[in-house]
Design an enzyme around this catalytic site. Structure first.
Site, mmCIF file in Angstrom:
data_model
loop_
_atom_site.group_PDB
_atom_site.id
_atom_site.type_symbol
_atom_site.label_atom_id
_atom_site.label_comp_id
_atom_site.label_asym_id
_atom_site.label_seq_id
_atom_site.Cartn_x
_atom_site.Cartn_y
_atom_site.Cartn_z
ATOM 1 N N LYS A 179 0.877 -1.176 0.000
ATOM 2 C CA LYS A 179 0.000 0.000 0.000
ATOM 3 C C LYS A 179 0.914 1.225 0.000
ATOM 4 C CE LYS A 179 -4.068 2.034 2.141
ATOM 5 N NZ LYS A 179 -3.736 3.433 2.389
ATOM 6 N N GLU B 114 -0.974 4.692 -7.972
ATOM 7 C CA GLU B 114 -0.702 5.645 -6.896
ATOM 8 C C GLU B 114 0.571 6.410 -7.270
ATOM 9 O OE1 GLU B 114 -2.849 5.725 -4.337
ATOM 10 O OE2 GLU B 114 -1.800 6.465 -2.564
#
Ligand code: AMP
Length: 553
Positions: free
Chosen positions: A253, A302
């Site tokens: 993440k 991201e």
């Protein structure tokens, strides 16, 4: 459709408390909207442009007060408008409290003179107003708004003022409009939903439903250059994911900002999580995509800010870059950003939303010609392997891990169960190390897999073992720390006298026959050595019982 008829519908909706009734009123309005259907659909949602469109009206409250004051007559000033707003608290009420239409001479600004307003006039004028830029644009906007209000009855002014400030608030949500489209044009609501997810354009979907029915909706595909809502994640646990799915996709993440990459074969455009265009502020991402992708794609990923060594920086740094409008080259010298692509929604003419994650990820890896840009997706069925990914992710300066259902489709805009961000440990326990095992291979001289115990009166009862969350360097330190306390060895098993306290995180406490305390920690992870604590002040069995009774947290 007359704008007065739209205002009438809006007022009826606003007065209606029951959701089902609202849906029917909206459905009737859509069925009657004729050629204004796309506009009426958007206006009911308080929008002038579709959600994927990055154009905005860019009208501040002051400009609106000024326009209202001008249209209301010579004795009214923007300050009066503000005073009334302070009293009523709602701009629609304020706009409705004036009488317009008296400013004949000045009304020459408005092409329609003082005749009744049509929905199409309002849309045309607001769109031209959005296009105004540069010197004099504020004056042009003011003139246009004045012209519109000057043609309004008070009931119309109410909704025009709200529309202009993006404060429509009729109580008509996206779900209501979705259901109303299905009801008005007799198409399955799931088909409307899918078409909306893909296109993000309520007006277009309503028109297609009316003109081409379910088969037309099914033909609505992703368009490169038109952003899609991002799929979202819920918090979850490793054990929960494995129980639900059998095996879980695991990824780092990244601590950055979401970006959707569109490349049409020639140009790259980038969109934020809110579907705002962020191409200009992120030139290095554009360059990356241009150099590593050859075919038209829509990718999800991201963007992370990094220092000169490539170490991730806090996400505030990347937000600063996203917002930067001027002097981007300077900003780029201070903080550079890097793309980590983790999903592929479209590749070379093929929509992939319905394909399983594992397939989409394979496509991602095949269309992006640089491994470092593609996030690694590992699929595991045991918690320990997932823990190892998490330990590495944390050691690499990342936020943690994402757990993804490998078979799941990409569901735009949905915060479902198919993507889970691993919940950080809410509680930790301070536990006494009462045993360990010598490692294997190159770790043969290091202690690992530490046995943990809770305090139970004068005794210590075992509650689990921890092997993860520990780097090799830490293993060496822990071996030095614990070796002097070894009481006994049996093969690789080591008995250790209570002396050292570990702080340990976990996902859950369960009753278990495996350990002498009668409880076991699920997914225990080493946090740190509590050098300030003695075994006598470690956590007790009572506390564990209490935590287990509260659901383990
Ligand atoms: P949160 O913002 O805490 O709800 O976490 C979800 C967000 O994590 C997503 O919207 C992404 O911006 C971000 N994220 C970072 N890495 C990943 C990844 N590998 N997969 C999906 N989302 C990610």
């Amino acid at each position: 459709m007359e704008f007065a008829a739209f205002a009438d519908t809006a007022a009826t909706v606003e007065d209606e408390p029951a959701d089902l009734e609202i849906r029917t009123i909206v459905a009737d309005a859509l069925a009657d909207a004729g050629s204004d259907l796309p506009t009426v659909t958007r206006f009911l949602l308080g929008r002038v442009f579709p959600a994927h469109d990055s154009r905005t009206l860019d009208i501040g409250p002051q400009l609106l007060y000024e326009a209202l004051a001008r249209a209301a007559g010579q004795n009214v000033s923007a300050d009066d408008v503000e005073t009334r707003l302070a009293e009523t608290g709602e701009i629609g009420e304020v706009a409705a409290s004036y009488e317009f239409g008296g400013q004949q001479g000045l009304a020459a600004f408005s092409a329609g003179g003082t005749e009744g307003l049509a929905v199409a006039d309002v849309e045309d004028d607001l769109r031209s107003l959005a296009a105004a830029e540069g010197a004099g644009s504020q004056e042009t906007k003011l003139d246009t708004l004045f012209g519109l209000f000057n043609r309004c009855e008070s009931a119309e002014a109410k909704y025009l003022a709200r529309l202009v400030l993006s404060e429509m608030r009729l109580g008509v949500g996206e779900g209501t409009v979705r259901d109303a489209i299905a009801e008005a044009f007799d198409v399955p609501v799931e088909d409307v939903q899918r078409a909306l997810q893909v296109s993000n354009d309520y007006g277009h979907v309503a028109t297609t439903a009316r003109e081409e029915g379910a088969s037309g909706l099914a033909d609505i595909t992703l368009t490169v250059g038109r952003p899609v809502q991002a799929m979202l994640a819920q918090t979850g646990t490793v054990t929960g994911a494995l129980e639900d799915w059998g095996e879980a996709g695991v990824e780092i993440k990244y601590d950055g900002a979401r970006v959707q990459v569109h490349y049409d074969g020639e140009a790259v455009s980038l969109y934020s999580r809110n579907m705002e265009e962020v191409t200009d502020p992120l030139p290095e991402v554009v360059e990356t995509v241009e150099s590593v992708v050859d075919v038209p794609v829509i990718l999800d990923g991201e963007v992370v800010a990094v220092d000169d060594d490539g170490t991730p920086l806090p996400f505030q740094q990347v937000l600063r870059r996203f917002r930067r409008k001027h002097d981007v080259a300077r900003a780029r010298e201070d903080v550079s950003v890097r793309l980590h692509a983790f999903d592929c929604l479209h590749a070379d003419g093929e929509d992939l939303l319905d394909a399983p994650l594992a397939t989409r990820h394979e496509r991602l890896a095949s269309v992006v010609d640089d491994e470092s840009v593609v996030s690694t997706l590992q699929v595991h069925d045991d918690a320990e392997a997932i823990e190892a990914v998490e330990t590495d992710a944390l050691a690499g300066g990342h936020e943690g891990i994402m757990l993804k259902q490998p078979e799941a489709a990409y569901t735009p805009g949905k915060r479902g169960q198919d993507w889970r961000k691993r919940k950080p440990d809410v509680e930790t326990l301070d536990l006494v190390v009462t045993g360990a095992e010598w490692g294997e291979g190159r770790r043969a001289s290091l202690l690992g897999t530490f046995e943990l115990s809770v305090r139970a009166g004068e005794a210590y009862e075992t509650i689990g073992k921890v092997a993860t969350g520990i780097t090799d360097e830490q293993l060496e330190e822990l071996t030095d720390l614990l070796s002097p306390h070894i009481r006994n060895e049996d093969g690789t098993a080591v008995d250790i006298a209570p002396a050292v306290v570990f702080e340990v995180g976990y996902e859950e406490i369960q009753t278990s026959p495996t350990y002498s305390s009668g409880y076991a920690l699920r997914f225990p992870r080493f946090v740190t050595v509590r050098e300030d604590k003695e075994p006598a002040t470690a956590d007790t069995l009572e506390r564990v019982k209490r935590l287990a009774g509260e659901g383990g947290r």
